[in-house]
Design an enzyme around this catalytic site. Structure first.
Site, PDB file in Angstrom:
ATOM      1  N   ASP A 137      -2.827  15.455  18.077  1.00  0.00           N
ATOM      2  CA  ASP A 137      -2.078  15.126  19.295  1.00  0.00           C
ATOM      3  C   ASP A 137      -3.005  14.617  20.405  1.00  0.00           C
ATOM      4  O   ASP A 137      -2.621  14.603  21.574  1.00  0.00           O
ATOM      5  CB  ASP A 137      -1.334  16.365  19.805  1.00  0.00           C
ATOM      6  CG  ASP A 137       0.070  16.481  19.205  1.00  0.00           C
ATOM      7  OD1 ASP A 137       0.437  15.608  18.396  1.00  0.00           O
ATOM      8  OD2 ASP A 137       0.788  17.443  19.536  1.00  0.00           O
ATOM      9  N   ASP A 290       3.954  31.241  17.464  1.00  0.00           N
ATOM     10  CA  ASP A 290       3.563  32.042  16.305  1.00  0.00           C
ATOM     11  C   ASP A 290       4.271  33.399  16.296  1.00  0.00           C
ATOM     12  O   ASP A 290       4.815  33.828  15.274  1.00  0.00           O
ATOM     13  CB  ASP A 290       2.045  32.228  16.277  1.00  0.00           C
ATOM     14  CG  ASP A 290       1.456  32.541  17.653  1.00  0.00           C
ATOM     15  OD1 ASP A 290       2.234  32.861  18.572  1.00  0.00           O
ATOM     16  OD2 ASP A 290       0.224  32.461  17.801  1.00  0.00           O
TER      17      ASP A 290
END
Length: 534
Positions: A137, A290
């Site tokens: 990214d 997460d």
């Protein structure tokens, strides 16, 4: 003419009298509201903080007992799941091995991209049964070119590596991982291992984790432990090591041993893709994608395994600025996730009541909310305030005994750093300021609730040191070097400490002076490492 006469001639008597009147009026107002308002409110705050301290104390003692029993009776979590080493099959060939996807999300990782890509490409596994996926990214075109060239270099060696980019950063890391899972070649994969850009798994990582997933169909995740390559870089990294070692040595081990649940650390773990998909895949609604995934998978009945014997090298933030940003994300995200998922957890019908209690009370309320809030509010605000209001007292068990036991229990994770315990306490109290602030931002969904700033990495520090790379202190702007919040708290503690030394009866001044100095050191930016000049 005497100095007093000079002052009197400059400042009129009427003004001096007016000033004295104001001072007396303020003193009278404080005296009038002290008994009916200040004392009861402060006493209530003390009771609330003592209650939270007991909650944290009981949680720490409980985990200490569980981890002691695990060590004593050998009931390690990896003993509760079936494990058989992978074996070759002459007839089936490599098809006997599951297909593994390895994801490496990164963003402008100039210093570490070669380390992480090299380590992933060095994983030992049949070459036709593994796909390395680099999710870049980066917004810096130079770094993008370097990462793409590194991928091409490994591809020329026969490694099945894919370089994937997006035209936006929507969802940050969660968005990149989600897009990566949509690729057509992922459909043939059974498991996905995830490594952040500064993580370097050993070649046998898959041989030691995949068999657990292969032979235990209800197991969704195998999490490895982090091994810090720069823990000795400076005092700040040693403090971080002490906190994180407790997290891995005790919290993760206990969660895995009791309820087969713990928070996924976002990296150095391998997931069963079917479990990931059943849980709803990656979501970017918080900055702890997460933990979000782990909680949702657990509510579906999936189990997790923590392998403390399997360690993956990584880097700790070695600048105070980077560490503050990281801790904001790690404290704000769980609080915000709790706000979003509390009702869903309570009404879930796939898990037992005890597991719900564990997730809501132990995992979220005590460890992610109470632990941060009580550390700062009680020990840096309320306890010092009782010095100024002697009518309110804190019992010795709450001011001394409980925090001492909690501190000693935290120390078991890093025995080599026991001599740094006092520094760790002072440093943790300083960081609790930011963690508490972030926790309230997460609970109330404040302005920085979805702030995501990638933690700065410095790469292979030992190699750079050996090459005698010149070092210099970074040129900080005033706002970067000076931290007003820390200085404000430091001034408050210094004032209270002086008051206690001259007029008080609590004898807290030694602690107050030491803690004030710690806040001043952080406030003036005198903490962290010297950054190599690349």
């Amino acid at each position: 003419m005497e100095l007093g006469d000079s002052t009197a001639s400059v400042i009129p008597d009427s003004f001096m009298g007016y000033r004295d009147d104001i001072t007396m009026q303020m003193s009278m107002v404080l005296d009038q509201i002290r008994a009916p308002l200040i004392v009861p409110v402060l006493r209530l705050c003390v009771y609330i903080c003592l209650t939270m301290s007991v909650m944290l104390f009981v949680e720490r003692v409980y985990m200490g007992i569980v981890i002691s029993l695990v060590k004593l009776f050998g009931r390690k979590p990896d003993k509760r799941f079936k494990y058989e080493p992978m074996k070759d099959d002459i007839e089936l060939g490599n098809s006997v091995y599951p297909m593994v996807l390895v994801q490496i999300p990164m963003f402008n990782e100039r210093e570490v991209y070669q380390l992480s890509i090299g380590a992933a490409c060095g994983l030992s596994w049949p070459s036709d049964r593994i796909v390395i996926q680099v999710l870049d990214d980066s917004t810096d075109p130079t770094i993008k070119d370097l990462v793409e060239m590194e991928c091409s270099r490994w591809a020329s060696k026969g490694v099945n590596i894919k370089y994937e980019i997006r035209d936006n950063r929507k969802g940050y890391k969660a968005g990149a991982l989600k897009e990566g899972m949509k690729k057509s070649y992922v459909k043939s994969c059974d498991y996905v291992a995830i490594f952040d850009a500064d993580f370097q798994p050993e070649p046998d990582f898959l041989w030691r984790t995949v068999p657990y997933l292969l032979h235990n169909p209800k197991l969704a995740l195998v999490q490895a432990r982090w091994k810090f390559v720069n823990s000795d870089e400076c005092l700040m990294t040693r403090m971080q090591e002490m906190s994180l070692d407790y997290h891995f040595t005790v919290e993760q081990e206990v969660g895995s041993s009791t309820y087969a649940f713990f928070g996924f650390n976002g990296t150095a773990g391998i997931w069963r893709i079917s479990a990931l998909n059943e849980a709803g895949g990656w979501k970017d609604r918080t900055t702890v994608e997460d933990m979000d995934l782990a909680v949702r998978a657990s509510l579906k009945g999936w189990k997790f395994l923590y392998l403390g014997s399997l360690k993956v090298k990584n880097e700790l933030p070695s600048t105070f600025k980077a560490y503050r940003y990281q801790q904001h994300r790690w404290s704000c995200g769980p609080a915000n996730l709790f706000r979003k998922m509390a009702f869903e957890i309570m009404t879930n019908k796939n898990v037992t009541l005890w597991k719900k209690v564990h997730v809501i009370y132990s995992f979220f309320v005590v460890r992610k909310l109470v632990a941060h809030i009580v550390t700062f509010i009680f020990y840096c605000v309320i306890l010092p305030a009782t010095v100024l209001v002697p009518e309110v007292s804190v019992p010795k068990w709450g001011a001394v005994y409980i925090p001492s036991v909690i501190t000693l229990l935290n120390a078991v994770g890093t025995p080599r750093s026991l001599h740094l315990m006092v520094f760790w306490i002072l440093f943790e109290n300083v960081m609790s300021l930011h963690r508490t602030k972030a926790t309230f931002i997460g609970l109330l969904e404040g302005g920085r609730v979805n702030e995501w700033i990638v933690t700065e990495k410095l790469g292979d520090l030992k190699a750079k040191s050996a090459s005698k790379t010149p070092k210099k202190l970074l040129r900080f702007r005033f706002g970067d070097r000076i931290h007003v919040l820390e200085l404000g708290v430091g001034m408050y503690l210094l004032f209270v400490g002086c008051y206690d030394a001259f007029f008080g009866k609590n004898h807290y001044y030694l602690y107050l002076f030491a803690q004030a100095i710690a806040f001043f050191i952080a406030g003036f930016g005198q903490i962290g490492t010297i950054v190599p000049n690349h």
